[in-house]
Design a protein around this motif. Structure first.
Motif, mmCIF file in Angstrom:
data_model
loop_
_atom_site.group_PDB
_atom_site.id
_atom_site.type_symbol
_atom_site.label_atom_id
_atom_site.label_comp_id
_atom_site.label_asym_id
_atom_site.label_seq_id
_atom_site.Cartn_x
_atom_site.Cartn_y
_atom_site.Cartn_z
ATOM 1 N N SER A 76 3.807 -5.114 -9.034
ATOM 2 C CA SER A 76 5.055 -5.336 -9.740
ATOM 3 C C SER A 76 6.202 -4.611 -9.043
ATOM 4 C CB SER A 76 4.885 -4.862 -11.177
ATOM 5 O OG SER A 76 6.067 -5.053 -11.900
ATOM 6 N N LEU A 77 5.977 -3.362 -8.697
ATOM 7 C CA LEU A 77 7.038 -2.580 -8.060
ATOM 8 C C LEU A 77 7.440 -3.179 -6.719
ATOM 9 C CD1 LEU A 77 6.052 1.160 -8.624
ATOM 10 C CD2 LEU A 77 8.059 -0.036 -9.534
ATOM 11 N N TYR A 78 6.445 -3.641 -5.991
ATOM 12 C CA TYR A 78 6.733 -4.169 -4.660
ATOM 13 C C TYR A 78 7.345 -5.564 -4.757
ATOM 14 C CZ TYR A 78 5.868 -5.945 0.052
ATOM 15 O OH TYR A 78 5.995 -6.519 1.301
ATOM 16 N N CYS A 98 -5.211 -0.410 -12.351
ATOM 17 C CA CYS A 98 -3.899 -0.134 -12.941
ATOM 18 C C CYS A 98 -2.887 0.185 -11.838
ATOM 19 C CB CYS A 98 -3.983 1.034 -13.918
ATOM 20 S SG CYS A 98 -4.813 0.625 -15.472
ATOM 21 N N GLY A 99 -3.316 0.985 -10.877
ATOM 22 C CA GLY A 99 -2.422 1.348 -9.784
ATOM 23 C C GLY A 99 -2.016 0.117 -8.984
ATOM 24 N N ARG A 101 0.826 -1.207 0.000
ATOM 25 C CA ARG A 101 0.000 0.000 0.000
ATOM 26 C C ARG A 101 0.865 1.265 0.000
ATOM 27 N NH1 ARG A 101 -2.097 0.515 4.632
ATOM 28 N NH2 ARG A 101 -3.502 2.143 3.964
ATOM 29 N N LYS A 102 1.955 1.216 0.716
ATOM 30 C CA LYS A 102 2.859 2.356 0.790
ATOM 31 C C LYS A 102 3.509 2.620 -0.576
ATOM 32 C CE LYS A 102 6.453 3.931 4.022
ATOM 33 N NZ LYS A 102 7.221 4.694 3.062
ATOM 34 N N VAL A 103 3.931 1.550 -1.239
ATOM 35 C CA VAL A 103 4.511 1.699 -2.575
ATOM 36 C C VAL A 103 3.500 2.357 -3.515
ATOM 37 C CG1 VAL A 103 5.261 0.398 -4.616
ATOM 38 C CG2 VAL A 103 6.143 -0.210 -2.338
ATOM 39 N N GLN A 141 12.204 6.013 -7.792
ATOM 40 C CA GLN A 141 11.551 6.752 -6.709
ATOM 41 C C GLN A 141 11.050 5.785 -5.639
ATOM 42 O OE1 GLN A 141 8.031 8.710 -8.051
ATOM 43 N NE2 GLN A 141 7.423 9.356 -6.007
ATOM 44 N N SER A 142 10.478 4.697 -6.095
ATOM 45 C CA SER A 142 9.914 3.726 -5.169
ATOM 46 C C SER A 142 11.008 3.126 -4.297
ATOM 47 C CB SER A 142 9.212 2.630 -5.952
ATOM 48 O OG SER A 142 8.974 1.532 -5.113
ATOM 49 N N LEU A 148 1.289 1.118 -18.780
ATOM 50 C CA LEU A 148 1.571 0.790 -17.382
ATOM 51 C C LEU A 148 3.040 0.386 -17.225
ATOM 52 C CD1 LEU A 148 -1.562 -1.236 -16.199
ATOM 53 C CD2 LEU A 148 -1.153 1.221 -16.108
ATOM 54 N N LEU A 171 -7.563 -4.475 8.607
ATOM 55 C CA LEU A 171 -7.934 -4.005 9.936
ATOM 56 C C LEU A 171 -7.917 -5.166 10.909
ATOM 57 C CD1 LEU A 171 -10.850 -1.732 8.738
ATOM 58 C CD2 LEU A 171 -8.738 -0.939 9.822
ATOM 59 N N ALA A 223 -4.127 6.326 -16.766
ATOM 60 C CA ALA A 223 -4.396 4.902 -16.932
ATOM 61 C C ALA A 223 -5.889 4.671 -17.159
ATOM 62 C CB ALA A 223 -3.910 4.138 -15.697
ATOM 63 N N ALA A 238 8.851 4.711 -12.546
ATOM 64 C CA ALA A 238 8.568 4.953 -11.124
ATOM 65 C C ALA A 238 9.541 4.222 -10.226
ATOM 66 C CB ALA A 238 7.146 4.499 -10.791
ATOM 67 N N MET A 244 0.462 -2.084 -11.127
ATOM 68 C CA MET A 244 1.821 -1.530 -11.121
ATOM 69 C C MET A 244 2.462 -1.686 -9.753
ATOM 70 S SD MET A 244 1.746 1.848 -13.559
ATOM 71 C CE MET A 244 0.299 2.627 -12.846
ATOM 72 N N GLU A 281 5.425 2.193 -14.698
ATOM 73 C CA GLU A 281 6.040 1.408 -13.634
ATOM 74 C C GLU A 281 7.567 1.534 -13.673
ATOM 75 O OE1 GLU A 281 4.928 -2.745 -13.845
ATOM 76 O OE2 GLU A 281 6.846 -3.207 -12.873
ATOM 77 N N GLN A 321 11.003 3.284 -0.368
ATOM 78 C CA GLN A 321 10.970 2.064 0.438
ATOM 79 C C GLN A 321 12.139 2.045 1.417
ATOM 80 O OE1 GLN A 321 9.658 -1.799 -1.276
ATOM 81 N NE2 GLN A 321 9.662 -0.642 -3.177
ATOM 82 N N GLU A 371 2.913 6.088 -2.542
ATOM 83 C CA GLU A 371 4.019 6.987 -2.841
ATOM 84 C C GLU A 371 4.274 7.123 -4.336
ATOM 85 O OE1 GLU A 371 7.118 5.416 -0.409
ATOM 86 O OE2 GLU A 371 6.416 6.489 1.359
ATOM 87 N N ASN A 372 4.019 6.064 -5.082
ATOM 88 C CA ASN A 372 4.272 6.148 -6.512
ATOM 89 C C ASN A 372 3.074 6.647 -7.299
ATOM 90 O OD1 ASN A 372 7.005 5.093 -7.401
ATOM 91 N ND2 ASN A 372 6.405 3.610 -5.818
ATOM 92 N N PHE A 373 1.885 6.306 -6.851
ATOM 93 C CA PHE A 373 0.718 6.607 -7.683
ATOM 94 C C PHE A 373 -0.339 7.392 -6.930
ATOM 95 C CE2 PHE A 373 2.570 2.509 -9.133
ATOM 96 C CZ PHE A 373 3.192 3.029 -10.263
ATOM 97 N N ASN A 374 0.007 7.865 -5.744
ATOM 98 C CA ASN A 374 -0.874 8.763 -5.010
ATOM 99 C C ASN A 374 -2.264 8.174 -4.803
ATOM 100 O OD1 ASN A 374 -1.216 11.159 -3.655
ATOM 101 N ND2 ASN A 374 -2.030 12.225 -5.451
ATOM 102 N N GLU A 413 -0.843 9.650 -12.921
ATOM 103 C CA GLU A 413 -0.682 8.346 -13.574
ATOM 104 C C GLU A 413 -2.004 7.588 -13.687
ATOM 105 O OE1 GLU A 413 1.054 9.297 -10.923
ATOM 106 O OE2 GLU A 413 3.183 9.183 -11.379
ATOM 107 N N LEU A 414 -2.746 7.544 -12.583
ATOM 108 C CA LEU A 414 -3.925 6.682 -12.614
ATOM 109 C C LEU A 414 -5.071 7.318 -13.374
ATOM 110 C CD1 LEU A 414 -3.760 4.964 -9.136
ATOM 111 C CD2 LEU A 414 -2.562 4.471 -11.274
ATOM 112 N N SER A 447 -4.559 5.763 -2.173
ATOM 113 C CA SER A 447 -4.594 5.182 -0.838
ATOM 114 C C SER A 447 -5.583 4.023 -0.826
ATOM 115 C CB SER A 447 -5.013 6.270 0.159
ATOM 116 O OG SER A 447 -5.060 5.750 1.457
#
Lengths: 370, 370, 370, 370
Positions: free
Chosen positions: A337-339, A330-331, A289-291, B362-363, B352, A304, B326, B359, A334, B356, B367, A294-297, B322-323, A299
């Protein structure tokens, strides 16, 4: 605006009337200047007495909170545990009630759409279970994240108190919450012994008769609520449900194509408001979620309670459409993949395919018209 | 607010100062309560005289409109035709100016970013062409759809009048437009004979010295402008340009993967504000746009002028991320399929992938911080 | 919203139609994204040619500005001086036109309500003067501070171009301005030789036929305009005029009771939009205004042009009611005292008496209903 | 905005800190998404147990409602009657507490500013009375219509729970309410036995430590609250109190000059938030209010409870200034005349005289500066 003047009374009357359509009830709907948690408390204190026995299902984080509230208010809760991957089980309801030959259980309290898990309990079937058991318990249902997003029928399903809030399907900021109440619930409130004042139904129902409220209402949000009711009527409640169903199915197809697991274990209980997704063991959903944030704004909802770090949640409720969902997916794709979560690309494509296919008929029609 | 009072003067002064950063100029920027078309007129009537010769390039629909305006105002336009797929050619500028040994050409007017075609003329190179030719003509540039989205340098590129508007990169509603003016332009205005009053620079510059305006300004939009300038400063202008460059590249990769043609023929002139896409012969871009509007509630830009029905335009400027891109590309991809244009799926995936990849760095950093 | 799409066309059509009521015309009303000064320019450049002779009246600061604009645009102005305490004199109009046997005067341009002086010229009588003289000159009228506040009749008074703006009687921010045009004005525009492009009527009228505009309109203000037109229709234009007449009379009674002089010398020409008040010799109106601003946070209009320091102006136009006027007059009365101008208290009381007396009938009725 | 994200935590922290200044406390202030009535309930259920004895004063309509609430919640109320024309009597407090040698009284609950009567109880003197009696009872104070309008000091006056709301001195819509709590109150809450969940302080205080809330907060109003706190800090709390004191005195001078009676019988207890005015016998305040509403579009406060028809209320709190008060008084003066109440004109003049006199010093200074 003077909340004791005639113009305000007209606004109040119009809203109180319009809300009935959304809850599908011919009975009264009470509005509290409070967030949804307050309407939970209202449902309990108006119908029950110290030590009253309540049957609850721990279907997720919010159900757990409601259960804790019941305990804090002095109720005796029989809480059925679950694995947080399914809804309240109608068979258990029926069995528990059949066992309760002395009718000690005074209420069954169920969260319709569990926001923490993306599971929608089958309220109509729970109603039938109660009827099958021939038990007089009240049925209290939390629809905070389902009302005006997922099919819900207060009267038809014989719900006694429906709890709801302003900030999801009604597309408003938080600050208003609701109790739709049956005649049976009102009757129960006459003898209920839990102490209450702010939440008391009786002065509300009395003042509401003329469109007023016994204390200062959330005036600004009431104006917004009038607008929200008009928007829902314009789109048509069944169309709103169909829209969310279509978006929910697209989201689930994306998740399956990614090779990830939908938290909800029972397809009959998929939530059309949101989809909770498990991340594989060894990965942390909050880092994912943090990735993404921070990358795609964007949330995403977090896991929980006991799900912390284990799931992320994709919301698709309220004023939401195909391309907003597409952008969201899409977010996620991506971000996965980034994470570095192991997954198969193609989730977005699968979602688009569903959206496209289910759009075709409409398109053909509109093209014919053009 | 009283637009003759001291508080307003402070607002005006702050905005007039802040605008210079966005145009990258140390000179004055004039604000008109008018849409961008008005600022075109202002650029011409303040610097030129009846019959003045102007070199223009018909790079697209808006360039054509500016040329028509010049004619209506009594200027003599030498307009270089193009195929609407490329920008103003610096070589032609140089050749034309070299030919003009008598210095009859008084101004060269170029649209930086042609909104109808998605082509960005190379203003820096045009400047060099003028200098190479040793010609004194003024350089007038329309940046209505590029300012605060694509790199632009009024001073460094020796632009004499930069024309801009409020509703694109400045993220405001339409209703304000601008002339950034060089000293040379101001000198020219002293002898320019075209009639002017509303657009006259001199009373504007005089009143602006104290933050005021010679007639009623667009007060409400000026408040918004102050906010927009703060937002741009917070993100950083170079970051804004980089963001649009990245989004533009992602959009172009999608188009190429679909197998469709980007209208802009010269990669050095790709616009980072918007991408115009040709539909194959035998298909109508407006019908495609209609399918997308009706099915996915997204309004793409239409083909203007001679491009009507032949292209659709994907905007990616202003407050865009980005989104949002997308989601837009998803809508196009589904629309192409529904409408039945021959194309290859995978455009969204290609976009994408680019987003990605760009990005990742930055990610990794964020991290590491976490 | 896409200003080339069908929904926008409906908005445009609705507004263009609704505006006719406010101008009391069956002809077209053109909307510019510009402040009122732009609509002045539009009125001149669409109807006149270089060197055309225009009869104007220097009735105050704004008339002077319009006259200067006419000169800047190359018109030949015959400007009748006044003492800035009265409107354009119909007798002079008639005499001037009778003298002009060669019909060289092509237009008469009059400010209906001179915001700097609080004087309303008698447009109906000027029309009669023109007719008496049997002269074909066009009649151009500025109603920037009178439209939708003071009775005005474009068609009945045979006005050829009515100039107006958004920020007074239409209760909007500045940024839109208007030309209501007669058939005769449109005919004149066919041969008018002043150069024009942004202000040109013809492309506006063509695009307006379908509710569109030839270049980017002031979209946000157009939404507000739709709302303003609804509000005016709801109150009723004649009721709006009556409200302002009553408030204007109350303000004037206050001024007289204070023993101060109303700038407007002719009671038949009192403005119901605003009242300009002379301060006695030896006192500075701007110092008085400063005392009032600093002590009571109220910004009164200042003396403009040759009236600087000599008058202050009390506005009572637009969305204004009895108690707002009463509060304003209280501020003036306290300010007069604090600043030390010799005056008689009781102005507020005189105003209240008028407001109360003119309210009585209505009150009696409403009490009867109660 | 995600109310579980870091940005929200910063907002929450900033607000929770800023609120302390307004209550003049170094302790925590709890924010409920509820109207003020909810904060009454919170004050009681967190500190008291079933059957706890509370000393209250029936100083008006709202005190009566709070007393009823206490009864509904199962408390035992010793309620001191008054004639609704004076505040809680410190001497009675002291006597009652001295009598209560067994310390059975666990709390004294007082409405600081009784909105129905325009009477402000003397909280500092009540504190001294409690101290004189050497009694450990908690002091609970409702400041719903006084906070940020009338001098109030939570810590200095040793208040244990201060109840407040968003819609008066904090200039927001209704929907937020507050409990400022002393250490003694928190200690009491550990053993208080009244059932609570929504109102429970403990989870609030825990979550607030990081700027968060245990359930969905009123996010939109919290943004407004941040702005309101900035505005109060900018003006300065003592200046805010002085402004209201000056406006209150002006209003009272008007009432006296009219020959009408101020409901508040004790000048030491005049409210600076509002003034309740008695209409002479034989006249109906609601008919007077109706005349004023219908003729001057102003809605005065009505007589509540036993005061119905007997008083009208002039509010002068929140974002209110001299000329708004002046306009209000003008409306009342005209209304008195229209309705036919016997009265002396000149109330407005008396108010203006006071406002002018108390403005003089400031004016002199500012003139000197000019």
């Amino acid at each position: 605006m003077d909340h004791r003047g005639p113009e305000f009374g007209r606004l109040g009357g119009e809203i109180l009337e319009g809300l009935r359509e959304v809850f599908k009830t011919s009975g009264p709907v009470i509005i509290y200047p409070a967030s949804g948690t307050g309407a939970w408390e209202a449902a309990l204190v108006n119908t029950l007495s110290p030590g009253s026995k309540v049957l609850m299902f721990e279907t997720g984080h919010f159900a757990t909170l409601w259960r804790s509230m019941a305990g804090e208010l002095g109720l005796q809760v029989d809480c059925v545990a679950t694995d947080w991957r399914r809804g309240a089980d109608p068979a258990i309801v029926e069995a528990k009630l059949r066992e309760d030959s002395g009718h000690e259980i005074q209420a069954i309290a169920v969260v319709h759409n569990e926001t923490s898990t993306g599971v929608a309990s089958r309220i109509g079937e729970i109603r039938r279970a109660i009827d099958n058991a021939g038990h007089p318990a009240l049925l209290l249902v939390d629809t905070i994240s389902s009302l005006a997003s997922i099919d819900y029928r207060h009267d038809e399903w014989g719900v006694d108190v429906t709890v709801a809030g302003s900030q999801k399907g009604l597309m408003l900021p938080p600050g208003l919450s609701f109790n739709a109440v049956s005649e049976k619930a009102i009757a129960a409130s006459k003898s209920a012994q839990l102490r209450k004042s702010y939440w008391a139904w009786e002065p509300m129902l009395n003042a509401n008769r003329n469109g007023f409220f016994p204390y200062t209402p959330g005036t600004n949000l009431l104006y917004g609520l009038r607008e929200a009711l008009l928007m829902l009527r314009e789109e048509g409640l069944e169309n709103v449900f169909a829209r969310h169903a279509r978006l929910g199915e697209a989201a689930r197809r994306a998740v399956r194509t990614w090779g990830l697991e939908i938290l909800c274990a029972n397809p009959a209980e998929y939530s059309n408001s949101l989809t909770a997704v498990r991340v594989p063991d060894g990965y942390n959903a909050d880092e994912l979620r943090k990735v993404i944030l921070e990358n795609f704004n964007m949330s995403l909802g977090n896991g929980l309670g006991r799900l912390q770090g284990k799931v992320f949640r994709i919301g698709h409720l309220g004023d939401f459409n195909e391309l907003m969902l597409a952008g969201t997916l899409c977010g996620v794709e991506m971000g996965l993949s980034l994470y570095g979560v192991p997954f198969s690309k193609g989730g977005v494509a699968a979602a688009l395919e569903h959206l496209e296919q289910t759009a075709t008929a409409q398109s053909a029609v509109t093209q014919g018209v053009a």
